[in-house]
Scaffold this motif. Structure first.
Motif, PDB file in Angstrom:
ATOM      1  N   GLU A  36      34.338  96.444  64.249  1.00  0.00           N
ATOM      2  CA  GLU A  36      35.219  97.314  65.020  1.00  0.00           C
ATOM      3  C   GLU A  36      34.476  98.174  66.035  1.00  0.00           C
ATOM      4  N   ASN A  37      33.187  98.397  65.824  1.00  0.00           N
ATOM      5  CA  ASN A  37      32.383  99.205  66.748  1.00  0.00           C
ATOM      6  C   ASN A  37      31.681  98.364  67.809  1.00  0.00           C
ATOM      7  N   GLY A  38      31.951  97.067  67.820  1.00  0.00           N
ATOM      8  CA  GLY A  38      31.346  96.195  68.818  1.00  0.00           C
ATOM      9  C   GLY A  38      29.940  95.740  68.471  1.00  0.00           C
ATOM     10  N   GLU A  39      29.530  95.894  67.213  1.00  0.00           N
ATOM     11  CA  GLU A  39      28.187  95.505  66.783  1.00  0.00           C
ATOM     12  C   GLU A  39      28.223  94.103  66.179  1.00  0.00           C
ATOM     13  N   ARG A  40      27.194  93.303  66.465  1.00  0.00           N
ATOM     14  CA  ARG A  40      27.103  91.957  65.901  1.00  0.00           C
ATOM     15  C   ARG A  40      26.885  92.031  64.397  1.00  0.00           C
ATOM     16  N   CYS A  41      27.592  91.169  63.664  1.00  0.00           N
ATOM     17  CA  CYS A  41      27.369  91.088  62.217  1.00  0.00           C
ATOM     18  C   CYS A  41      26.104  90.280  61.977  1.00  0.00           C
ATOM     19  N   PRO A  42      25.126  90.822  61.232  1.00  0.00           N
ATOM     20  CA  PRO A  42      23.872  90.105  61.005  1.00  0.00           C
ATOM     21  C   PRO A  42      24.041  88.831  60.165  1.00  0.00           C
ATOM     22  N   TRP A  43      25.012  88.826  59.233  1.00  0.00           N
ATOM     23  CA  TRP A  43      25.201  87.667  58.363  1.00  0.00           C
ATOM     24  C   TRP A  43      26.686  87.542  58.018  1.00  0.00           C
ATOM     25  N   PRO A  44      27.471  86.870  58.906  1.00  0.00           N
ATOM     26  CA  PRO A  44      28.924  86.826  58.736  1.00  0.00           C
ATOM     27  C   PRO A  44      29.452  85.782  57.753  1.00  0.00           C
ATOM     28  N   TRP A  45      28.602  85.130  56.993  1.00  0.00           N
ATOM     29  CA  TRP A  45      29.042  84.075  56.089  1.00  0.00           C
ATOM     30  C   TRP A  45      29.515  84.611  54.743  1.00  0.00           C
ATOM     31  N   GLU A  46      29.302  85.884  54.457  1.00  0.00           N
ATOM     32  CA  GLU A  46      29.675  86.441  53.156  1.00  0.00           C
ATOM     33  C   GLU A  46      31.161  86.270  52.816  1.00  0.00           C
ATOM     34  N   TYR A  62      27.494  93.469  55.274  1.00  0.00           N
ATOM     35  CA  TYR A  62      26.443  93.400  56.287  1.00  0.00           C
ATOM     36  C   TYR A  62      26.737  94.235  57.520  1.00  0.00           C
ATOM     37  N   CYS A  63      28.015  94.342  57.897  1.00  0.00           N
ATOM     38  CA  CYS A  63      28.327  95.077  59.135  1.00  0.00           C
ATOM     39  C   CYS A  63      29.425  96.123  58.957  1.00  0.00           C
ATOM     40  N   GLY A  64      30.082  96.134  57.810  1.00  0.00           N
ATOM     41  CA  GLY A  64      31.115  97.134  57.551  1.00  0.00           C
ATOM     42  C   GLY A  64      32.485  96.805  58.123  1.00  0.00           C
ATOM     43  N   ALA A  65      32.642  95.623  58.736  1.00  0.00           N
ATOM     44  CA  ALA A  65      33.948  95.247  59.294  1.00  0.00           C
ATOM     45  C   ALA A  65      34.937  94.965  58.167  1.00  0.00           C
ATOM     46  N   MET A  66      36.214  95.240  58.415  1.00  0.00           N
ATOM     47  CA  MET A  66      37.248  94.904  57.455  1.00  0.00           C
ATOM     48  C   MET A  66      37.496  93.399  57.550  1.00  0.00           C
ATOM     49  N   VAL A  67      37.327  92.686  56.429  1.00  0.00           N
ATOM     50  CA  VAL A  67      37.455  91.234  56.380  1.00  0.00           C
ATOM     51  C   VAL A  67      38.279  90.835  55.159  1.00  0.00           C
ATOM     52  N   MET A  68      38.581  89.549  55.051  1.00  0.00           N
ATOM     53  CA  MET A  68      39.350  89.015  53.921  1.00  0.00           C
ATOM     54  C   MET A  68      38.472  88.076  53.102  1.00  0.00           C
ATOM     55  N   ALA A  69      38.462  88.258  51.789  1.00  0.00           N
ATOM     56  CA  ALA A  69      37.702  87.373  50.907  1.00  0.00           C
ATOM     57  C   ALA A  69      38.234  85.951  51.040  1.00  0.00           C
ATOM     58  N   GLY A  70      37.315  84.987  51.156  1.00  0.00           N
ATOM     59  CA  GLY A  70      37.682  83.587  51.237  1.00  0.00           C
ATOM     60  C   GLY A  70      38.022  83.092  52.629  1.00  0.00           C
ATOM     61  N   MET A  71      38.017  83.983  53.614  1.00  0.00           N
ATOM     62  CA  MET A  71      38.346  83.612  54.996  1.00  0.00           C
ATOM     63  C   MET A  71      37.109  83.806  55.872  1.00  0.00           C
ATOM     64  N   PRO A  72      37.023  83.078  56.995  1.00  0.00           N
ATOM     65  CA  PRO A  72      35.907  83.343  57.918  1.00  0.00           C
ATOM     66  C   PRO A  72      35.950  84.788  58.411  1.00  0.00           C
ATOM     67  N   HIS A  73      34.812  85.329  58.703  1.00  0.00           N
ATOM     68  CA  HIS A  73      34.661  86.719  59.174  1.00  0.00           C
ATOM     69  C   HIS A  73      35.513  86.945  60.409  1.00  0.00           C
ATOM     70  N   LEU A  74      36.288  88.003  60.432  1.00  0.00           N
ATOM     71  CA  LEU A  74      37.082  88.347  61.609  1.00  0.00           C
ATOM     72  C   LEU A  74      36.171  88.788  62.747  1.00  0.00           C
ATOM     73  N   ASP A  75      36.618  88.564  63.965  1.00  0.00           N
ATOM     74  CA  ASP A  75      35.868  88.997  65.145  1.00  0.00           C
ATOM     75  C   ASP A  75      36.694  90.062  65.851  1.00  0.00           C
TER      76      ASP A  75
END
Length: 139
Positions: A36-46, A62-75
């Motif tokens: 949400e702050n425009g920072e690249r996620c270092p490891w978005p596969w979690e 890794y980056c603090g973005a709000m994401v969903m378990a089992g889904m690809p990392h939101l951008d």
């Protein structure tokens, strides 16, 4: 002929098992989703590895973005679109806007107290938090 070394690899095309040594905050040859702050996620596969975890929505470790378990990392990359007569309805739906009663070429975006008016040619910007701003067309 296109030089493929200039085209970044898509992070989503890399299997998590093959990404264990990668740090996308440093390796700019691979795309990375933004938080949400425009920072690249270092490891978005979690997030995608947590299929079946009883978590639902959570903060990426890794980056603090709000994401969903089992889904690809939101951008949360910002997005900009220019309002045209042809895409008026599409932009209205994307922005949650509505046509002005007095002029159906004007798109009203926002709530009652903070409504913005976008006209044909204006650029509408959505930031990583989902907030919209309007940049008037240059005169």
């Amino acid at each position: 002929m296109t030089n493929t070394t200039d085209v970044p690899r898509a992070w989503a095309d890399i299997d998590p098992a093959d990404a264990t040594e990668l740090d996308l905050s440093k390796d700019l040859t691979i795309t990375a989703p933004l938080n949400e702050n425009g920072e690249r996620c270092p490891w978005p596969w979690e997030p995608q590895q947590l299929v079946g975890a009883p978590m639902g929505q959570y903060r990426c470790g890794y980056c603090g973005a709000m994401v969903m378990a089992g889904m690809p990392h939101l951008d949360y990359a910002p997005e900009e679109r220019q309002l045209t007569a042809d895409n008026f309805d599409e932009i209205a739906e994307w922005s949650g806007g509505r046509p002005a009663v007095s002029d159906h070429r004007v798109l009203l975006i926002g709530g009652t107290d903070d409504t913005g008016e976008a006209r044909i040619g204006d650029v509408i910007h959505r930031d990583g938090y989902g907030e919209f701003t309007i940049r008037p067309a240059s005169a």
